[in-house]
Design a protein around this motif. Sequence first.
Motif, PDB file in Angstrom:
ATOM      1  N   ALA A 101      52.723  47.945  36.697  1.00 25.90           N
ATOM      2  CA  ALA A 101      53.213  49.323  37.684  1.00 25.90           C
ATOM      3  C   ALA A 101      52.127  49.449  38.376  1.00 25.90           C
ATOM      4  O   ALA A 101      52.021  50.486  38.860  1.00 25.90           O
ATOM      5  N   VAL A 102      51.170  49.261  38.077  1.00 25.04           N
ATOM      6  CA  VAL A 102      49.242  49.382  38.579  1.00 25.04           C
ATOM      7  C   VAL A 102      49.365  48.962  40.146  1.00 25.04           C
ATOM      8  O   VAL A 102      48.400  49.721  40.807  1.00 25.04           O
ATOM      9  N   GLU A 103      49.485  47.819  40.606  1.00 23.12           N
ATOM     10  CA  GLU A 103      49.331  47.480  41.284  1.00 23.12           C
ATOM     11  C   GLU A 103      49.992  47.034  42.662  1.00 23.12           C
ATOM     12  O   GLU A 103      50.604  46.430  43.547  1.00 23.12           O
ATOM     13  N   THR A 104      49.761  48.136  43.515  1.00 22.88           N
ATOM     14  CA  THR A 104      50.970  48.861  43.682  1.00 22.88           C
ATOM     15  C   THR A 104      50.280  49.803  45.133  1.00 22.88           C
ATOM     16  O   THR A 104      49.127  50.293  45.232  1.00 22.88           O
ATOM     17  N   GLY A 105      51.338  49.340  46.469  1.00 22.24           N
ATOM     18  CA  GLY A 105      50.269  50.852  47.579  1.00 22.24           C
ATOM     19  C   GLY A 105      49.365  49.540  48.205  1.00 22.24           C
ATOM     20  O   GLY A 105      48.926  48.553  47.890  1.00 22.24           O
ATOM     21  N   ARG A 106      48.764  50.492  49.198  1.00 20.56           N
ATOM     22  CA  ARG A 106      47.516  49.162  49.366  1.00 20.56           C
ATOM     23  C   ARG A 106      46.784  49.720  48.472  1.00 20.56           C
ATOM     24  O   ARG A 106      46.037  50.574  47.286  1.00 20.56           O
ATOM     25  N   LEU A 107      46.086  47.981  48.321  1.00 20.82           N
ATOM     26  CA  LEU A 107      45.404  47.404  47.486  1.00 20.82           C
ATOM     27  C   LEU A 107      44.270  47.563  48.243  1.00 20.82           C
ATOM     28  O   LEU A 107      43.992  46.223  49.293  1.00 20.82           O
ATOM     29  N   VAL A 108      42.826  47.521  47.793  1.00 18.00           N
ATOM     30  CA  VAL A 108      41.543  47.375  48.468  1.00 18.00           C
ATOM     31  C   VAL A 108      41.227  46.072  46.379  1.00 18.00           C
ATOM     32  O   VAL A 108      40.992  46.806  45.817  1.00 18.00           O
ATOM     33  N   GLU A 109      40.173  45.599  47.144  1.00 16.23           N
ATOM     34  CA  GLU A 109      39.483  45.123  46.055  1.00 16.23           C
ATOM     35  C   GLU A 109      37.886  44.753  46.447  1.00 16.23           C
ATOM     36  O   GLU A 109      37.486  44.829  47.266  1.00 16.23           O
ATOM     37  N   VAL A 110      37.464  44.876  44.819  1.00 11.57           N
ATOM     38  CA  VAL A 110      36.261  45.024  45.556  1.00 11.57           C
ATOM     39  C   VAL A 110      35.477  44.513  44.179  1.00 11.57           C
ATOM     40  O   VAL A 110      36.100  44.204  43.047  1.00 11.57           O
ATOM     41  N   THR A 111      33.944  43.659  43.928  1.00 12.64           N
ATOM     42  CA  THR A 111      33.858  43.844  42.338  1.00 12.64           C
ATOM     43  C   THR A 111      32.581  44.879  41.911  1.00 12.64           C
ATOM     44  O   THR A 111      31.835  45.799  42.632  1.00 12.64           O
ATOM     45  N   ASN A 112      32.443  44.586  41.095  1.00  8.04           N
ATOM     46  CA  ASN A 112      31.765  45.581  40.300  1.00  8.04           C
ATOM     47  C   ASN A 112      31.542  45.227  38.797  1.00  8.04           C
ATOM     48  O   ASN A 112      32.153  45.190  37.884  1.00  8.04           O
ATOM     49  N   ASP A 113      29.850  44.502  38.001  1.00 11.52           N
ATOM     50  CA  ASP A 113      29.536  44.154  37.228  1.00 11.52           C
ATOM     51  C   ASP A 113      29.674  45.490  36.007  1.00 11.52           C
ATOM     52  O   ASP A 113      29.626  46.192  35.976  1.00 11.52           O
ATOM     53  N   GLN A 114      30.340  44.646  34.729  1.00 11.72           N
ATOM     54  CA  GLN A 114      30.512  45.786  33.184  1.00 11.72           C
ATOM     55  C   GLN A 114      28.956  46.690  33.761  1.00 11.72           C
ATOM     56  O   GLN A 114      27.539  45.620  33.957  1.00 11.72           O
ATOM     57  N   GLY A 115      28.799  47.617  33.213  1.00  3.61           N
ATOM     58  CA  GLY A 115      27.632  48.771  32.463  1.00  3.61           C
ATOM     59  C   GLY A 115      27.099  48.946  34.188  1.00  3.61           C
ATOM     60  O   GLY A 115      25.640  49.526  33.840  1.00  3.61           O
ATOM     61  N   THR A 116      27.707  48.827  35.362  1.00  5.08           N
ATOM     62  CA  THR A 116      26.905  49.188  36.391  1.00  5.08           C
ATOM     63  C   THR A 116      27.838  49.763  37.561  1.00  5.08           C
ATOM     64  O   THR A 116      28.856  49.702  37.211  1.00  5.08           O
TER      65      THR A 116
ATOM     66  N   PRO B  81      48.191  56.543  49.855  1.00  2.00           N
ATOM     67  CA  PRO B  81      47.444  56.462  48.277  1.00  2.00           C
ATOM     68  C   PRO B  81      47.161  54.928  48.498  1.00  2.00           C
ATOM     69  O   PRO B  81      47.732  53.809  48.805  1.00  2.00           O
ATOM     70  N   THR B  82      45.959  54.887  47.341  1.00  2.00           N
ATOM     71  CA  THR B  82      45.148  53.763  47.639  1.00  2.00           C
ATOM     72  C   THR B  82      45.135  52.871  45.477  1.00  2.00           C
ATOM     73  O   THR B  82      44.161  53.993  45.217  1.00  2.00           O
ATOM     74  N   THR B  83      45.292  51.579  46.011  1.00  2.00           N
ATOM     75  CA  THR B  83      45.111  51.110  43.977  1.00  2.00           C
ATOM     76  C   THR B  83      43.661  50.247  44.567  1.00  2.00           C
ATOM     77  O   THR B  83      43.385  49.332  45.675  1.00  2.00           O
ATOM     78  N   ILE B  84      41.618  50.613  43.853  1.00  2.00           N
ATOM     79  CA  ILE B  84      41.116  49.567  43.604  1.00  2.00           C
ATOM     80  C   ILE B  84      41.058  48.845  42.924  1.00  2.00           C
ATOM     81  O   ILE B  84      41.061  49.142  41.502  1.00  2.00           O
ATOM     82  N   LEU B  85      41.455  47.645  42.842  1.00  2.00           N
ATOM     83  CA  LEU B  85      41.246  46.752  42.272  1.00  2.00           C
ATOM     84  C   LEU B  85      40.117  46.282  41.801  1.00  2.00           C
ATOM     85  O   LEU B  85      39.322  45.716  43.096  1.00  2.00           O
ATOM     86  N   VAL B  86      39.231  46.314  40.846  1.00  2.00           N
ATOM     87  CA  VAL B  86      37.562  45.953  40.772  1.00  2.00           C
ATOM     88  C   VAL B  86      37.938  44.183  40.122  1.00  2.00           C
ATOM     89  O   VAL B  86      38.244  44.375  38.473  1.00  2.00           O
ATOM     90  N   GLU B  87      37.163  43.195  40.050  1.00  2.00           N
ATOM     91  CA  GLU B  87      36.913  42.619  39.754  1.00  2.00           C
ATOM     92  C   GLU B  87      35.647  42.936  39.079  1.00  2.00           C
ATOM     93  O   GLU B  87      34.257  42.731  39.796  1.00  2.00           O
ATOM     94  N   GLY B  88      35.529  42.540  37.610  1.00  2.00           N
ATOM     95  CA  GLY B  88      34.285  42.835  36.561  1.00  2.00           C
ATOM     96  C   GLY B  88      35.237  43.901  35.563  1.00  2.00           C
ATOM     97  O   GLY B  88      35.998  44.203  35.136  1.00  2.00           O
ATOM     98  N   GLU B  89      34.460  45.283  35.930  1.00  2.00           N
ATOM     99  CA  GLU B  89      34.717  46.428  35.446  1.00  2.00           C
ATOM    100  C   GLU B  89      34.691  47.654  35.974  1.00  2.00           C
ATOM    101  O   GLU B  89      33.781  47.696  36.610  1.00  2.00           O
ATOM    102  N   GLU B  90      35.478  48.671  36.031  1.00  2.00           N
ATOM    103  CA  GLU B  90      36.266  50.049  36.356  1.00  2.00           C
ATOM    104  C   GLU B  90      35.873  51.169  35.357  1.00  2.00           C
ATOM    105  O   GLU B  90      35.449  52.692  35.529  1.00  2.00           O
ATOM    106  N   ASP B  91      34.735  50.667  34.000  1.00  2.00           N
ATOM    107  CA  ASP B  91      34.616  52.093  33.398  1.00  2.00           C
ATOM    108  C   ASP B  91      34.112  53.118  33.667  1.00  2.00           C
ATOM    109  O   ASP B  91      34.084  54.167  33.440  1.00  2.00           O
TER     110      ASP B  91
END
Length: 179
Positions: A78-93, A111-121
């Motif tokens: 349900a959330v991985e839809t539309g224009r998808l952009v992938e980035v890397t972001n480590d935990q705590g950063t 609408p854009t979904t940013i898919l983070v490899e790592g953590e998006e918190d």
Amino acid sequence: MLTLPTALRAAFKEPFGPVYTETEALLADASSEESEAPLVAVGDVVTFHLRRAGRPPDVAVIDGKTKREAVSDEIRRAVETGRLVEVTNDQGTISRALVAALGDALAAAEPTTILVEGEEDLATLPAVLAAPLGSTVVYGQPDEGMVRIRVDEAAKTEMRDLLSQFDGDTEAVLAPIEV
């Protein structure tokens, strides 16, 4: 890259805005303030609830996890839809790539979904800074609900002040959104 110092972790225990357990109530409050302003979601479960309620976010930042565990296949689909952009972001950063992706996504015509490899918190902080005044940023507060931040000068100042306490070159990391 900016890194959250251990001494600053306590600043993130309390929500930055009102907590909602009902998506419809959150959306009603957000739409009563500024209906044309962007809606930004940080977190897979928050994004899922907004989409299910019929108001997909203009920008969603997800990492495929909730409470550091993989989300269900239903949520992932349900959330991985539309224009998808992938980035890397480590935990705590907060990476410069994440900040740049937020700025680009808010400027995009779709609408854009940013898919983070790592953590998006921690993406909530630069999301508030990147979003135009009047926008709404929503993120998940574990075991409590969804937190709504109305983007105004006070919210931007609060996020800027917090980010200035991170380890790293704040100006260089935030340069893509010209804060």
